[in-house]
Design a protein around this motif. Structure first.
Motif, short mmCIF file in Angstrom:
data_model
loop_
_atom_site.label_atom_id
_atom_site.label_comp_id
_atom_site.label_asym_id
_atom_site.label_seq_id
_atom_site.Cartn_x
_atom_site.Cartn_y
_atom_site.Cartn_z
N GLY A 74 -4.50 11.02 9.63
CA GLY A 74 -3.87 10.93 8.32
C GLY A 74 -2.79 9.86 8.28
N LEU A 75 -2.01 9.76 9.36
CA LEU A 75 -0.86 8.86 9.40
C LEU A 75 -1.27 7.39 9.26
N ILE A 76 -2.20 6.94 10.09
CA ILE A 76 -2.59 5.53 10.10
C ILE A 76 -3.35 5.14 8.83
N PRO A 77 -4.40 5.88 8.44
CA PRO A 77 -5.10 5.52 7.18
C PRO A 77 -4.18 5.62 5.96
N GLY A 78 -3.27 6.59 5.97
CA GLY A 78 -2.35 6.73 4.85
C GLY A 78 -1.46 5.51 4.69
N ALA A 79 -0.99 4.97 5.81
CA ALA A 79 -0.15 3.77 5.78
C ALA A 79 -0.95 2.55 5.33
N VAL A 80 -2.14 2.37 5.87
CA VAL A 80 -2.99 1.23 5.51
C VAL A 80 -3.36 1.28 4.02
N ALA A 81 -3.72 2.46 3.55
CA ALA A 81 -4.10 2.61 2.14
C ALA A 81 -2.94 2.30 1.21
N SER A 82 -1.74 2.68 1.60
CA SER A 82 -0.57 2.43 0.77
C SER A 82 -0.28 0.94 0.63
N VAL A 83 -0.44 0.19 1.71
CA VAL A 83 -0.24 -1.27 1.65
C VAL A 83 -1.22 -1.88 0.64
N ALA A 84 -2.47 -1.47 0.71
CA ALA A 84 -3.49 -1.99 -0.21
C ALA A 84 -3.17 -1.59 -1.65
N GLY A 85 -2.82 -0.33 -1.84
CA GLY A 85 -2.53 0.16 -3.19
C GLY A 85 -1.29 -0.48 -3.79
N GLN A 86 -0.22 -0.62 -3.00
CA GLN A 86 1.03 -1.18 -3.50
C GLN A 86 0.88 -2.64 -3.89
N THR A 87 0.08 -3.38 -3.15
CA THR A 87 -0.13 -4.80 -3.46
C THR A 87 -0.68 -4.96 -4.87
N LEU A 88 -1.52 -4.02 -5.29
CA LEU A 88 -2.12 -4.08 -6.62
C LEU A 88 -1.27 -3.42 -7.69
N SER A 89 -0.54 -2.36 -7.34
CA SER A 89 0.10 -1.53 -8.36
C SER A 89 1.56 -1.85 -8.68
N VAL A 90 2.25 -2.58 -7.81
CA VAL A 90 3.68 -2.84 -8.03
C VAL A 90 3.97 -3.51 -9.38
N PRO A 91 3.23 -4.55 -9.80
CA PRO A 91 3.51 -5.14 -11.11
C PRO A 91 3.44 -4.12 -12.25
N ALA A 92 2.45 -3.24 -12.21
CA ALA A 92 2.33 -2.20 -13.24
C ALA A 92 3.50 -1.22 -13.16
#
Length: 322
Positions: free
Chosen positions: A105-123
């Protein structure tokens, strides 16, 4: 012993269709708590709202039901970003299957957050600025205080809704470009990563660990998988845990993204001077409520989507094993 549905067992066409539909509905439900949390974190001390309950009451009284959905049309685009997030999580988890449940959970959760944040921060930047537009002080206090909050590049007094000029997504975007350029849409990106990556990592690590522990004793369903009751309970506990451990980072992130000052160090120093130790639990009750309820709905929706999307061959194989 119960087990989880894995990535290879899913029909991806069904998965993305059901995922977008279900999670849009979930966003409609959890958005009011998200808005209240943002307003509590942005205000100085208790200058506008004295508590979470007070914030809900004042928003409803001054702005009605629509006030709880200020900026939702931008927030709704997060459904698409969410699919990128969960795909990254499942794909990474698939390649971490040899690790223990916590690390799965720890490693995939961190990787997924980086991907998600890159797209979602402007919104997120635009959504938060829309959310704080409705903040106000009772009319008889407006003239006696100078507490301010940044909205679209300039500090505006918190005042009665009738005197606040509402700005659209286009207006806010233009102001961001005017004052900060393209980089303004990624204001606080690093602090966003500092906040959301550990939040996501802790959430999924806690969820997997709890599911593994409880799953040893909880009765599985007819297909040998965890029941939704168990998954929902683990989701609530995981949401509360991640909210408590990362709340100070979330407060700083919100201040950086909504305000004019980009320096994380300066914002942290200012928060400490203004709030003292209370900065560690500023808006915490609202955040626990938001994340716990959000986690319950998300995990029930997510696990239901996986159940609906399972390949016929995988379902048949499981029944034959049973």
């Amino acid at each position: 012993m119960s087990r989880q549905i894995v990535w290879d067992e899913l029909d991806k066409t069904k998965y993305y269709f059901y995922g977008c539909t279900v999670f849009l509905g979930i966003r409609v439900i959890v958005y009011p708590a998200n808005l209240v949390k943002t307003r509590l974190q942005v205000q100085k001390g208790t200058s506008v709202y004295s508590s979470s309950f007070d914030a809900y009451y004042k928003v409803f009284k001054a702005e009605g039901i629509r006030g709880f959905y200020r900026g939702f049309h931008v927030f709704a685009w997060g459904v698409l970003f969410g699919q990128a997030y969960i795909t990254s999580y499942e794909y990474t988890k698939h390649h971490c299957s040899n690790l223990n449940p916590f690390l799965q959970g720890l490693i995939p959760g961190a990787v997924a957050s980086v991907a998600g944040q890159t797209l979602s921060v402007p919104a997120d930047i635009i959504t938060q600025r829309l959310q704080v537009q409705g903040m106000f002080k009772p009319k008889d206090f407006v003239e006696r205080t100078s507490t301010t909050v940044a909205t679209d590049g300039a500090a505006a007094k918190l005042q009665a809704p009738a005197t606040v000029k509402r700005r659209s997504v286009i207006d806010i975007s233009r102001n961001i470009m005017k004052y900060d350029g393209i980089s303004g849409f990624y204001r606080g990106f690093m602090i966003s990563l500092m906040c959301q990556v550990p939040t996501s990592a802790i959430w999924w690590a806690s969820y997997n660990a709890l599911l593994e522990s409880i799953g040893m004793y909880a009765r599985p369903n007819k297909n040998g998988r965890h029941s939704l009751y168990v998954q929902g309970g683990c989701g609530i506990l995981s949401g509360a845990a991640s909210a408590i451990f990362t709340n100070p980072l979330d407060v700083i992130r919100t201040r950086v993204q909504v305000g004019r000052i980009r320096s994380v160090r300066h914002v942290t120093s200012t928060l400490w001077k203004e709030e003292g130790k209370s900065m560690f639990y500023k808006g915490l009750s609202a955040r626990i409520t938001a994340m716990s309820s959000n986690s319950l709905l998300i995990i029930l929706g997510y696990e239901t989507v996986k159940r609906l999307s399972i390949k016929d061959s995988a379902s048949t194989n499981n029944r034959s094993i049973r």
